[in-house]
Motif scaffolding. Structure first.
Motif, short mmCIF file in Angstrom:
data_model
loop_
_atom_site.label_atom_id
_atom_site.label_comp_id
_atom_site.label_asym_id
_atom_site.label_seq_id
_atom_site.Cartn_x
_atom_site.Cartn_y
_atom_site.Cartn_z
N GLN A 96 0.83 -1.20 0.00
CA GLN A 96 0.00 0.00 0.00
C GLN A 96 0.87 1.26 0.00
OE1 GLN A 96 -2.79 0.29 3.37
NE2 GLN A 96 -4.42 0.43 1.87
N ARG A 97 1.94 1.24 0.79
CA ARG A 97 2.87 2.37 0.82
C ARG A 97 3.54 2.56 -0.54
NH1 ARG A 97 7.96 2.44 4.93
NH2 ARG A 97 6.50 3.53 6.32
N PHE A 98 3.97 1.47 -1.16
CA PHE A 98 4.67 1.58 -2.44
C PHE A 98 3.73 2.04 -3.56
CE2 PHE A 98 7.69 -1.95 -0.79
CZ PHE A 98 8.34 -1.01 0.01
N TYR A 99 2.48 1.62 -3.50
CA TYR A 99 1.51 2.13 -4.48
C TYR A 99 1.33 3.64 -4.31
CZ TYR A 99 -0.60 -1.55 -7.33
OH TYR A 99 -0.84 -2.50 -8.30
N SER A 100 1.30 4.10 -3.07
CA SER A 100 1.18 5.53 -2.82
C SER A 100 2.36 6.27 -3.43
CB SER A 100 1.10 5.79 -1.32
OG SER A 100 0.96 7.16 -1.04
N ARG A 101 3.55 5.71 -3.28
CA ARG A 101 4.74 6.29 -3.92
C ARG A 101 4.59 6.33 -5.43
NH1 ARG A 101 7.01 3.83 -7.78
NH2 ARG A 101 7.19 1.90 -6.59
N GLN A 102 4.04 5.27 -5.99
CA GLN A 102 3.89 5.20 -7.45
C GLN A 102 2.96 6.29 -7.95
OE1 GLN A 102 3.91 1.36 -9.51
NE2 GLN A 102 1.85 1.81 -10.22
N PHE A 103 1.88 6.54 -7.23
CA PHE A 103 0.97 7.62 -7.63
C PHE A 103 1.69 8.96 -7.64
CE2 PHE A 103 -2.61 4.88 -5.81
CZ PHE A 103 -3.02 4.46 -7.06
N ILE A 104 2.57 9.16 -6.65
CA ILE A 104 3.29 10.43 -6.54
C ILE A 104 4.31 10.59 -7.66
CG2 ILE A 104 4.91 11.76 -5.12
CD1 ILE A 104 3.52 10.54 -2.65
N THR A 105 5.07 9.53 -7.94
CA THR A 105 6.12 9.62 -8.95
C THR A 105 5.57 9.73 -10.36
OG1 THR A 105 6.32 7.20 -9.05
CG2 THR A 105 7.81 8.38 -7.56
N ARG A 106 4.29 9.42 -10.53
CA ARG A 106 3.68 9.52 -11.86
C ARG A 106 2.71 10.69 -11.93
NH1 ARG A 106 2.81 3.21 -13.73
NH2 ARG A 106 4.99 2.65 -13.53
N THR A 107 3.08 11.76 -11.26
CA THR A 107 2.19 12.91 -11.17
C THR A 107 1.77 13.43 -12.54
OG1 THR A 107 3.08 13.57 -9.03
CG2 THR A 107 1.96 15.26 -10.32
N ALA A 108 2.73 13.57 -13.46
CA ALA A 108 2.40 14.10 -14.79
C ALA A 108 1.43 13.18 -15.52
CB ALA A 108 3.67 14.29 -15.61
N HIS A 109 1.71 11.88 -15.46
CA HIS A 109 0.85 10.90 -16.11
C HIS A 109 -0.54 10.90 -15.48
CE1 HIS A 109 -0.46 7.21 -18.03
NE2 HIS A 109 -0.60 6.62 -16.86
N ASN A 110 -0.56 10.95 -14.14
CA ASN A 110 -1.84 10.94 -13.44
C ASN A 110 -2.65 12.21 -13.69
OD1 ASN A 110 -1.21 8.44 -12.38
ND2 ASN A 110 -0.51 9.23 -10.41
N SER A 111 -1.95 13.33 -13.83
CA SER A 111 -2.66 14.58 -14.13
C SER A 111 -3.39 14.49 -15.45
CB SER A 111 -1.67 15.75 -14.15
OG SER A 111 -1.11 15.96 -12.87
N ASP A 112 -2.78 13.81 -16.41
CA ASP A 112 -3.45 13.60 -17.70
C ASP A 112 -4.71 12.76 -17.51
OD1 ASP A 112 -1.50 15.03 -19.00
OD2 ASP A 112 -0.35 13.26 -19.62
N LEU A 113 -4.63 11.74 -16.65
CA LEU A 113 -5.79 10.89 -16.40
C LEU A 113 -6.90 11.65 -15.67
CD1 LEU A 113 -3.99 7.58 -15.32
CD2 LEU A 113 -5.08 8.07 -17.52
N VAL A 114 -6.51 12.52 -14.74
CA VAL A 114 -7.49 13.35 -14.05
C VAL A 114 -8.21 14.24 -15.05
CG1 VAL A 114 -7.83 15.21 -12.38
CG2 VAL A 114 -6.27 13.33 -11.84
N SER A 115 -7.45 14.82 -15.98
CA SER A 115 -8.05 15.68 -17.00
C SER A 115 -9.01 14.90 -17.89
CB SER A 115 -6.95 16.33 -17.86
OG SER A 115 -6.13 17.17 -17.08
N MET A 116 -8.62 13.67 -18.25
CA MET A 116 -9.48 12.82 -19.07
C MET A 116 -10.77 12.49 -18.33
SD MET A 116 -6.64 10.18 -20.64
CE MET A 116 -7.91 9.07 -21.26
N PHE A 117 -10.65 12.20 -17.05
CA PHE A 117 -11.81 11.86 -16.23
C PHE A 117 -12.77 13.05 -16.14
CE2 PHE A 117 -13.50 12.09 -11.79
CZ PHE A 117 -14.42 11.07 -11.88
N GLU A 118 -12.23 14.23 -15.86
CA GLU A 118 -13.07 15.42 -15.74
C GLU A 118 -13.70 15.79 -17.08
OE1 GLU A 118 -10.43 18.25 -13.98
OE2 GLU A 118 -10.84 17.55 -11.93
N ALA A 119 -12.93 15.63 -18.17
CA ALA A 119 -13.47 15.94 -19.50
C ALA A 119 -14.61 15.00 -19.85
CB ALA A 119 -12.36 15.84 -20.54
N HIS A 120 -14.48 13.75 -19.44
CA HIS A 120 -15.55 12.77 -19.70
C HIS A 120 -16.82 13.16 -18.95
CE1 HIS A 120 -17.74 9.08 -20.27
NE2 HIS A 120 -17.75 8.86 -18.97
#
Length: 300
Positions: free
Chosen positions: A176-200
């Motif tokens: 669980q801790r390492f997944y949390s790290r992964q979310f943080i290190t992929r901030t740029a990639h995740n930001s794109d996914l957030v934008s896709m989600f909101e656009a949808h």
């Protein structure tokens, strides 16, 4: 495509051509040792449905790991989690190595861990949403797995089950801790996914799909952007502080406020436009989120 159901640890060992398990409810094996039964199509082109949990680390000696269209530096290993009753396809992958830990729910029944398993949402992620381990993280996980294997391979006593369950919980907490790290290190990639989600979501309401097809769901949004509902919610929680369902509710209430203040439509008409089948559900949600009914909000 054929589907095979694997009910027990011993059946899994038999199908994979492994020696009988040392413990009826838990086992750890190396992928290099797997020699599937001749004609076992679940190894090649079938679907396997497990009645147990599986945690697996696959190594990728070919170099960097491709994740979607992006390449990441976590080439040391990919860790995936599969829960009971999930279907998983398998292909012949002779280039990979690593291990798998499998355990039956019976092992943790009546334990505190059994009640806690729902918190480990990564057991419901898609395979392509695997945990990509750094070398340090991989060594921590490997040490824990070695301890678990040593425990069930030794002489079993009255403490064996309790010790193994505690070790499993520690393994999942680290994951669980390492997944949390992964979310943080992929901030740029995740930001794109957030934008896709909101656009949808914006498109869902702007295009009239809400009134025709109903409220958007977390699963429907996740399917649209190609991920599992739990991964989407966990990623959004890390990035924005809100889960996917909270995002949907926020946009619903924001749209409702605009409609209430800028149109003369009745509360029922607004509810139907937003996708609610029953206006009273809309009014209940609105009051829960704002502290007042739609009519009260409109009159202020």
């Amino acid at each position: 495509m054929n589907t095979v159901r694997i009910e027990s640890i011993s059946k899994m060992h038999k199908l994979l051509g492994l020696a009988p398990p040392k413990h009826p409810h838990i086992s750890i094996f190396n992928w290099e040792d797997v020699q599937p039964q001749e004609g076992a199509n679940e190894k090649n082109d079938g679907l396997a449905v497990f009645d147990f949990y599986m945690v697996s680390v696959k190594d990728f000696p070919c170099g960097q790991l491709k994740y979607g269209r992006n390449t990441y530096d976590f080439s040391e290993g990919s860790m995936m989690f599969v829960g009971p009753n999930q279907a998983m396809s398998s292909t012949d992958d002779t280039t990979s190595s690593g291990w798998a830990l499998i355990f039956h729910p019976e092992l943790i029944r009546h334990s505190k861990l059994a009640k806690k398993m729902s918190e480990y949402t990564f057991f419901h992620y898609n395979v392509h949403e695997a945990l990509h381990l750094s070398e340090k993280e991989k060594s921590i996980i490997s040490a824990l797995v070695d301890q678990i294997q040593e425990e069930y391979s030794s002489n079993i006593d009255v403490f064996t089950k309790e010790v193994i369950v505690s070790q499993l919980e520690l393994l999942f907490n680290y994951s669980q801790r390492f997944y949390s790290r992964q979310f943080i290190t992929r901030t740029a990639h995740n930001s794109d996914l957030v934008s896709m989600f909101e656009a949808h979501l914006i498109d869902w309401f702007d295009s009239g799909k809400a009134s025709d097809l109903g409220l958007p769901t977390v699963k429907q949004c996740a399917d649209k952007i190609g991920m599992s509902p739990d991964y989407l919610s966990d990623m959004l929680k890390q990035e924005t502080g809100k889960s996917a369902q909270e995002h949907i509710h926020y946009m619903l209430i924001d749209r409702a406020k605009n409609e209430l203040l800028s149109t003369s439509h009745s509360v029922s008409e607004i509810a139907y436009t937003l996708g609610f089948e029953y206006p009273q559900y809309f009014s209940k949600l609105f009051k829960n989120k704002t502290g007042m009914t739609p009519s009260q909000y409109r009159s202020i």
